[in-house]
Design an enzyme around this catalytic site. Structure first.
Site: not given
Ligand SMILES: NC(=O)c1ccc[n+]([C@@H]2O[C@H](COP(=O)([O-])OP(=O)(O)OC[C@H]3O[C@@H](n4cnc5c(N)ncnc54)[C@H](OP(=O)(O)O)[C@@H]3O)[C@@H](O)[C@H]2O)c1
Ligand SMILES: NC(=O)c1ccc[n+]([C@@H]2O[C@H](COP(=O)([O-])OP(=O)(O)OC[C@H]3O[C@@H](n4cnc5c(N)ncnc54)[C@H](OP(=O)(O)O)[C@@H]3O)[C@@H](O)[C@H]2O)c1
Ligand SMILES: NC(=O)c1ccc[n+]([C@@H]2O[C@H](COP(=O)([O-])OP(=O)(O)OC[C@H]3O[C@@H](n4cnc5c(N)ncnc54)[C@H](OP(=O)(O)O)[C@@H]3O)[C@@H](O)[C@H]2O)c1
Ligand SMILES: NC(=O)c1ccc[n+]([C@@H]2O[C@H](COP(=O)([O-])OP(=O)(O)OC[C@H]3O[C@@H](n4cnc5c(N)ncnc54)[C@H](OP(=O)(O)O)[C@@H]3O)[C@@H](O)[C@H]2O)c1
Ligand SMILES: [Zn+2]
Ligand SMILES: [Zn+2]
Lengths: 344, 56, 344, 344, 344, 56
Positions: C10-12, C147, C311
């Site tokens: 559900s996250g980005y 990123c 990113n």
């Molecule tokens: N955003 C970027 O540009 C980017 C770029 C490179 C890498 N990343 C990396 O990708 C990862 C995700 O980033 P994001 O931006 O997508 O974050 P996000 O939008 O906050 O999404 C986090 C996801 O993880 C789930 N989640 C949270 N805690 C959890 C747990 N304890 N157990 C199971 N599911 C859990 C959340 O859903 P629910 O809470 O509903 O379960 C949600 O689907 C991070 O580690 C980040 O460092 C992100």
């Protein structure tokens, strides 16, 4: 009341001057020029001025004698007619780059051609009060400032003034700017569909405003990297330098605080909580403030110094009005009381 | 009137008369939290600040 | 068809993975988790996926064995359950920072606490194909990339690979980023009225992604300065370095072109006419491209190297799918064919 | 492979066509024209196409015979040379307004002058598959659609098709649009500093696309109010009508669902939870979807019907490619598989 | 100097009040409350006020007696403590919806629950000077205005006042708004990555401000359709009505001009050339102006009337200060002299 | 002093003393171009205005 006129009143710098001068308690605006909007009410071009004035644009050749003349022309124009303008008014404040640089060799190096009126720049005080306040009381001619130069100079001023950095060490300044910097004319790249959403490094090094940083701060190895972002007003400089050995956080605090205390429009922004911890251009939009801040990596002496301004205000018209106030011995802040907006 | 010097930025801070030991004050210059650890003369030291999520 | 599931859908990052994997010709998406949207259709959270899938979010604890498991959790979560996840699938691709750093001392220094599963990082290949393509064919575990680290690493790769800069000299990287970097959660500062129109330097130095630049490129004195701008997707790195004596413009051309030739998603952008002369994030939004460019000031050897990415794509999910392709011996570009938009 | 060429390939409509046709599995793009970018690589104008093609712009007069010719010229140009173009290809798809209106009196009323090739419009099928799918299989000539007309026609289609509104009652359509609608040329008002941040009602009534709504839906009292907002891609129509007595919410659900079921690129968006409850242009940017939705005030029969599209996709090039697919008997969705982005 | 305090000073309405009152020549601001920012300097929350004041936020329960008390609380709070507040000050100006509606049945219908202090609304003058200027001189209690209601009421005022439209005929008002309307709290949908780039019709009909249009203008069949766009400040109403038979363009000119002449902050914008021909919110941002305009389709009597305001100024705090001036017999424009910015 | 009424919006417009037949004046209220077609009394009529590209 002191009478003033503006040559180049349909542009962004001239329009901002007009807004400020119409609201200035000691000034009466006489004439405003535009060749392409001749005969139109100024509020047809600057719609914020509707109900503020019934002035119409006139031809630049019709300008009559006045106490203070403001010039807001594109680069290179004012130097061609400076004698004619000087005959119209005992005092002139120019927004352009034409009279900023004192060394004609430096001018030619950065602007690519010889100056057309090389005797004139020396008569102008460089128009940044934070650097030349004392000289302004006696001045008849004050130049404008480059907006990016101003963000850079104010970002570095505390470091240079307090002697915290070595003037010969390399300094890198990253500047992010809004679209009003390029004036009302526009070009292919400023078409909204192309200019929106950009992070566009349109000048990696070699920007002309670099010369003003060299002249005013005495730095010898400085570069400005210019990146356009999706904003209308605002210039944000992030300067990277190395402090001299032994310089600590507290020394920086003292240096920045001193500059803010001596200058009514400089503020230090360095907070530990909340949303607004660092200088941000959107907070100063429309105001004459320059917000400065810093971070020091004590492990290696890398200091990151920031300055946020509105390019049309502190970077152009606001500073010009501040200079007017100083030149005429008025309250430095007269006509410059807008605080800026939050949220915005 | 009690004044102290901020340990972070060396700003001079004037304390109110009824200040007490253990009280947290915010430095008006640099915004850090300072804990009053002594009176007559007044002494302050950096108080731990919660790192809120900010920016990105 | 290879079966995959996504934990944290559900996250980005997870949502972008889902978009790509649903369109991938050799992949079948089995399950997608979200605790806060349990039972909802994935298109209720990611409305672009309406009419694309009827999948619903399930609980992370309900995930069944699968060929490849993708993890897209906030920092620090994956390392807590990595044994449990490894029991579900022979191959794992993780988007988080949990398995990127190989040196546990480096990890602890930058992340402020010891790693919860210190035996695991060594089993993961660092997930940037431009640096580790060869190792991926044999890998079972591939980490994600930061990123900002990716924009930085790709900006510097040509310089480092061709040996044009000294690894011990200071390198300053200015990074401008969009709001999707901070994930779907948001915080006080990401409220639209506060976050819109910003040029906000939220981290002057000390950003965690610095560690990935140190590890991958071997630089010893490098800093990342992070500035948020008003954009949703995009990371733009501008790296400032000094080339070794004698290095000229044509050497840079060779080095950049070589990297672009070896890597399907790297392009050199350095034009002399038109609007798009330099890398720009808006041009690569939604695509897996990394556009790189450079400018050299031959007078002093100051090189400005740029890299623009999305990113969520090249900086996260796109690269993850590229890794999947390499790990399974497929066409490196499978499922990554969207070109990006102009205008945008 | 079917060969195609594009006349007017440096514009926004033509550039989008090029992106789609380069990615189309059954198409080979032969030639692309631009007079002002003659000899340049197409990726110099459309930087998203770098590494996608080595095509260069040629002169429109150099176009060679081809299977299908696409025209993407400003209004009024195609009708001047339609005989010449028809000699080049047995099949033509035109993006402009030149062949949309069938009644030459209606054309003259809305476009202010007589048509230069009045025999031609009748040979063209109006290019909206949702209205003319069946005719397209046998067509040789298909016209484009107005982007605002398309948002309007699709917003009202379910209501008209199911007979839920009276065709003679007044219908008011409020349309919000992005800046790419006005094409790559730009004008004074599209300069970024003037166009950014706008909510600008540039046409209160009388927009030319109104004629296409009258022709296609048979409405007699309909008006389009056009408001520009700060977005590059997107057109959002909000139509206000009154349903016939007795029409209830469930009738609307049936009508909207039916249209979505019959048309692969139409989706109903009407959610009760989450952030995305209504159609939004940003969600469909780059995709060929038209998202529709509605709200009924049962107290007075006022129905608000919405449609969100990408003006360059469903409102122009996307629909044109969809028409190509139908004309050649291919999968209607071929080359149109990009889902759109979230977040964006 | 008249002393004032603000309850709810950390929000957007309260912050804007604070900015205006700090700059008001006849006012001294005594206290400002916030429970969540207790003890912080007001400029830490409203960074535009740095160097303007050293006030700190205090607890609402610590407010001392004062000449005029301003309330800027979320809906429903002021009515709970109005007796307590009234004990603190002889005059109160409230920004919320709590005392706007006079008919308690109307209140309950639109706000979904009975009023907690039903005796109080009758004591408050509805706070729009353009409708109730005369009553204000004698008032002790003045209510705020809804921002969308204000844009609607001022768009329609000329038509209603001059009797040009039938009060029982249907009127449709389309309103586009910025994100500051929803206050400093924020919600999932206001996270920047979700809220940026939107054209989001979050309320098709049934918005609470409708009640204020019904009450103030006497319309019986009016609806407000609310669409969020990517802007921080601004509300733009486009009202669709039908004029009575025989009403021509000149009659509208007379009616609009009359309203503008009687009201210092209302301006008619209807130009035939240039970029700014119609009312636009960005031009009035930060100012107290309401810009109005119109277009009449003489073929069918459809009139489109527009009004652009800054929701936090003319739609909230600006109008509140205007009311203060009228209540105290001061110059109506005192403290409200900022003209707005161009470009912006 | 010569005054005329704008044919578009009926604003009262004061002409300058040296106004000539054939001169174009802009209505200060509604912005249309008016051509002076007669003097004593002054008469104006709508002048054709170029339709510039605007908005979209
Ligand atoms: N955003 C970027 O540009 C980017 C770029 C490179 C890498 N990343 C990396 O990708 C990862 C995700 O980033 P994001 O931006 O997508 O974050 P996000 O939008 O906050 O999404 C986090 C996801 O993880 C789930 N989640 C949270 N805690 C959890 C747990 N304890 N157990 C199971 N599911 C859990 C959340 O859903 P629910 O809470 O509903 O379960 C949600 O689907 C991070 O580690 C980040 O460092 C992100
Ligand atoms: N924009 C900024 O952020 C900024 C900041 C600092 C300093 N400045 C300086 O301020 C000056 C004006 O910049 P701007 O952005 O306001 O430019 P602009 O928007 O292009 O305006 C230029 C003005 O000069 C007039 N003009 C042009 N050529 C002229 C001529 N030969 N004789 C008389 N008038 C002429 C133009 O009106 P007509 O052509 O209709 O006569 C217009 O009013 C420049 O020198 C610039 O370097 C600008
Ligand atoms: N933009 C939209 O959202 C949209 C939506 C639906 C329909 N349309 C329609 O699509 C058509 C193109 O619109 P656009 O926005 O793409 O316009 P644009 O960006 O202005 O592009 C026009 C193209 O036509 C070429 N061109 C102009 N005059 C020509 C001539 N006489 N002969 C040959 N080529 C010529 C131009 O290139 P050179 O001048 O370099 O040759 C350019 O490539 C219009 O008819 C428009 O109504 C546009
Ligand atoms: N935003 C607009 O455009 C706009 C326009 C017209 C009218 N209004 C009206 O103005 C009022 C304020 O709106 P806003 O947008 O400024 O809201 P906001 O940003 O959410 O601010 C609310 C303020 O009230 C304080 N507060 C909340 N609950 C309180 C309580 N129970 N007791 C004391 N203080 C309390 C909050 O501070 P603490 O919680 O820290 O105490 C904050 O300072 C609303 O009634 C709104 O309808 C707003
Ligand atoms: Zn301190
Ligand atoms: Zn008129």
């Amino acid at each position: 009341m002191v009478s003033v006129s503006i040559i180049g009143g349909s542009g962004y710098g001239g329009g901002e001057l007009l807004r400020l001068l119409l609201g200035h308690p000691q000034v009466e605006v006489r004439q405003v020029t535009s060749r392409s909007h001749l005969g139109e009410y100024v509020y047809q071009v600057h719609p914020n001025l509707r109900k503020r004035t019934q002035l119409k644009f006139i031809d630049p050749e019709q300008v009559e004698p006045v106490d203070v003349l403001f010039l807001a022309l594109p680069h290179g124009q004012a130097q061609l007619k400076i004698d004619q303008y000087a005959a119209l008014a005992p005092k002139i404040i120019d927004l352009s780059a034409d009279f900023r640089l004192k060394d004609m060799a430096l001018y030619e190096k950065w602007y690519g051609q010889p100056h057309a009126a090389p005797g004139w720049p020396a008569k102008f005080v460089y128009g940044l009060p934070e650097l030349h306040r004392a000289e302004m009381a006696a001045a008849n001619y004050i130049s404008g400032v480059g907006c990016n130069a101003t963000a850079s100079n104010l970002a570095l001023l505390p470091l240079v003034k307090a002697g915290l950095i070595d003037l010969d060490a390399p300094v890198i300044i990253e500047i992010k700017v809004g679209s009003s910097e390029s004036g009302a004319e526009g070009n292919a790249g400023s078409n909204h569909a192309e200019r929106a959403n950009v992070i566009r490094t349109f000048s990696a090094y070699g920007h002309r405003h670099t010369a003003e940083v060299i002249q005013e701060l005495g730095l010898s190895d400085v570069s400005l990297t210019m990146t356009a972002v999706d904003l209308v007003r605002g210039a944000m400089a992030t300067a990277h330098a190395r402090v001299k050995p032994g310089v600590a956080n507290k020394d920086l605090w003292k240096a920045y605080r001193a500059v803010a205390n001596e200058n009514p429009f400089v503020r230090v922004v360095k907070e530990q909580r909340g949303i607004y911890r660092v200088p941000e251009p959107k907070i100063v939009a429309g105001s004459n403030y320059a917000d400065i801040g810093f971070e020091l990596d004590e492990s290696n002496g890398h200091v990151i110094s920031m300055c946020a301004i509105d390019n049309l205000m502190k970077g152009a018209a606001g500073t010009a009005v501040q200079c007017l106030n100083l030149m005429l011995g008025w309250d430095e802040s007269a006509g410059l009381d807008f605080a800026g907006l939050h949220p915005s | 009137m009690n004044t102290v010097t901020c340990t972070e930025c060396e700003a001079e801070i004037t304390l109110t008369d009824n200040v007490e030991v253990g009280e947290i004050i915010v430095c008006p210059e640099c915004g850090v939290d300072l804990e009053v650890t002594g009176l007559n003369p007044a002494v302050v030291q950096l108080a731990p600040m919660e790192q809120e999520d900010w920016g990105e």
